[in-house]
Design an enzyme around this catalytic site. Structure first.
Site, PDB file in Angstrom:
ATOM      1  N   GLU A 280       0.887  -1.177   0.000  1.00  0.00           N
ATOM      2  CA  GLU A 280       0.000   0.000   0.000  1.00  0.00           C
ATOM      3  C   GLU A 280       0.910   1.207   0.000  1.00  0.00           C
ATOM      4  O   GLU A 280       1.503   1.549   1.023  1.00  0.00           O
ATOM      5  CB  GLU A 280      -0.871   0.010   1.262  1.00  0.00           C
TER       6      GLU A 280
ATOM      7  N   CYS B  88      -2.507   8.675   2.977  1.00  0.00           N
ATOM      8  CA  CYS B  88      -2.130   8.361   1.598  1.00  0.00           C
ATOM      9  C   CYS B  88      -3.286   8.565   0.639  1.00  0.00           C
ATOM     10  O   CYS B  88      -3.084   8.628  -0.566  1.00  0.00           O
ATOM     11  CB  CYS B  88      -1.541   6.955   1.502  1.00  0.00           C
TER      12      CYS B  88
END
Ligand code: ADP
Length: 485
Positions: free
Chosen positions: A255, A289
């Site tokens: 990720e 993010c």
């Protein structure tokens, strides 16, 4: 259910094979709101990482031998202990990470929800019986836990980035070793205290606080007993770690960074668009993010959007995480402030304009950054190409749907994307063409344990959460049984 205080959850040693392991070497953890020292934490070295992997390996057989229900019940007990202690866990997280306590408690609930969800998945997962390929044979596909897993996690979600990996690993029958971020190890260690109290067996989860990321990372990615490595962090580090995994052909999930566009079309409901944009941008002071990095606004509504954002930003309350009613707290460290200022200055030098904010709020402390609105940003500026990770809204303009799509997709990243429109045909067209793993349409809060979290392009490989998340920790085995008449 054990009831804890922040103090009784404050653990400072590594957690290996069910035991707290101290070390001479320690590193310091500070409160970013005021610079206070919170704790001196065990600085795990590569030898401790090997010991943790050995413990996970030893625990693997007995953990896999449990029934799905037994594993699920232990996971649910852990979930309940976390929820019962969410206030203390949230306060501890706010202290080391800086986010408002209410938001930190929200992260504890969100993080715990993955344990609850995957406890369910542990009981529901199943293989497949195949069509008969020959009269004398039967074949089926069985799914099994991959084995010992290792993980490295970041500081922006000190709890949820861990549970999102540990929960599916445990559900699949794997054991795991985690290195949390150096800046936020205390939330991770508190989770281990609760796991031990509810009876998660020794060695099933091991936690390695460390300042030696590179050396620990090498062991976690290259050790021959490790079958799967999972990482959340920057794309740059993710690429290095994935390369390290290749020598042992370890399964990976990554990720990584994003560069989320938030497109506001001229047919958008602007009240909704502004509300959702603020939710997607200012959570955790812009340090997520999936934070909005580039706001793309149709020419015809740019002045209106600027005016509305100016009014909204003037209302935002900034302060230390333990102050009631704040919207966001300090950035994580001086490097984060320096990066925000550099990106902003480069943009201004190239012709962008700061409409509000743009400074450190010195009266609060060196790490508090004002809610900032910058306009006349262009795609070639670094602020459009790099993750800002700060409370800065950077506005660009477009004049057609095709241009908006071209701008939005002109990045090597593809984690989250957002757009606002009221035209169902446009919604369908743009949804198909935006290159991202997660898309919010008229929605700025898109994370949930039911949803698949993951990116495309250089934003990562694999997903976390959802019914798909378990497979990241499984291998398939096709079994053929012969000898039938
Ligand atoms: P960020 O700090 O922006 O979240 P990083 O990718 O630098 O992103 O850090 C995420 C995690 O990766 C942290 O736990 C950090 O300690 C770890 N890390 C950073 N560099 C390395 C490396 N070279 N090898 C292994 N882990 C690393």
């Amino acid at each position: 259910m054990p009831q804890h205080t922040v103090r009784s959850l404050l653990k400072v040693d590594a957690f290996i094979d069910g035991n707290w392991i101290p070390s001479e070497q320690r590193f310091s953890v500070y409160n970013p709101a005021n610079g206070e020292l919170i704790a001196e934490v065990c600085d795990a070295d590569p030898a401790l990482a090997e010991r943790a992997i050995d413990a996970a390996y030893k625990a693997l057989g007995p953990w896999q031998a449990k029934t799905a229900k037994e594993r699920a019940e232990l996971m649910r007990a852990w979930y309940q202990a976390i929820v019962a202690n969410k206030q203390a866990l949230g306060e501890l997280m706010s202290r080391e990470q800086g986010k408002p306590i209410a938001e930190a408690v929200g992260e504890i609930e969100y993080g715990a929800s993955f344990i609850d969800w995957f406890a369910g998945e542990a009981e529901r997962h199943h293989g497949e019986v195949l069509a008969r390929s020959a009269a004398d044979k039967r074949s089926w596909i069985s799914k099994q836990g991959i084995g010992v897993c290792t993980a490295i996690t970041p500081w922006n979600f000190p709890n949820a980035m861990i549970t999102r990996k540990v929960a599916p690993a445990l559900a699949a029958g794997c054991t795991i070793v985690v290195k949390p971020a150096q800046l936020t190890p205390l939330s991770a260690l508190a989770l281990m205290q609760l796991a031990a109290e509810v009876g998660i067996p020794q060695g099933v989860i091991n936690m390695l606080p460390s300042s030696q990321a590179k050396a620990i990372g090498k062991v976690l990615t290259e050790h021959p007993r490790v079958r799967k490595f999972t990482f959340t962090g920057s794309t740059e580090v993710g690429k290095q770690l994935m390369a390290q995994c290749s020598s042992g052909m370890k399964k990976v999930s990554m990720e990584l960074g994003g560069n989320a566009p938030f497109i506001i079309f001229d047919d958008a409901d602007l009240d909704l668009a502004i509300e959702q944009l603020l939710a997607a941008k200012f959570r955790n002071a812009g340090q997520t993010c999936i934070s909005v990095n580039r706001v793309l606004v149709h020419d015809s509504i740019i002045s209106e959007v600027e005016q509305r954002l100016l009014r909204a930003l003037a209302e935002l309350q900034v302060g230390p995480g333990d102050k009631e009613g704040i919207d966001y707290g300090p950035l994580i460290n001086q490097a984060a402030i320096d990066k925000a200022q550099k990106l902003q200055q480069q943009a201004v030098d190239a012709g962008a304009k700061v409409l509000c904010g743009g400074d450190v709020l010195h009266q609060l402390g060196p790490l508090f950054y004002a809610p900032t609105l910058i306009t006349a940003v262009t795609p070639t500026m670094a602020i459009s190409q790099e993750e800002i990770f700060a409370p800065i809204l950077a506005l660009q303009q477009f004049n057609s749907e095709a241009e908006a799509l071209e701008l939005a997709n002109a990045t090597p990243f593809g984690l989250a994307g957002y757009f606002c429109s009221s035209d169902y045909r446009r919604i369908a067209r743009v949804a198909e063409q935006l290159q991202c793993g997660m898309l919010g349409i008229n929605a700025g809060a898109i994370s949930h344990a039911y949803n698949a979290f993951g990116g495309v392009k250089e934003s990562g490989i694999g997903v976390e959460g959802s019914s798909l998340g378990l497979a990241e920790y499984q291998v398939t085995k096709t079994i053929t049984l012969g000898g039938f008449e």
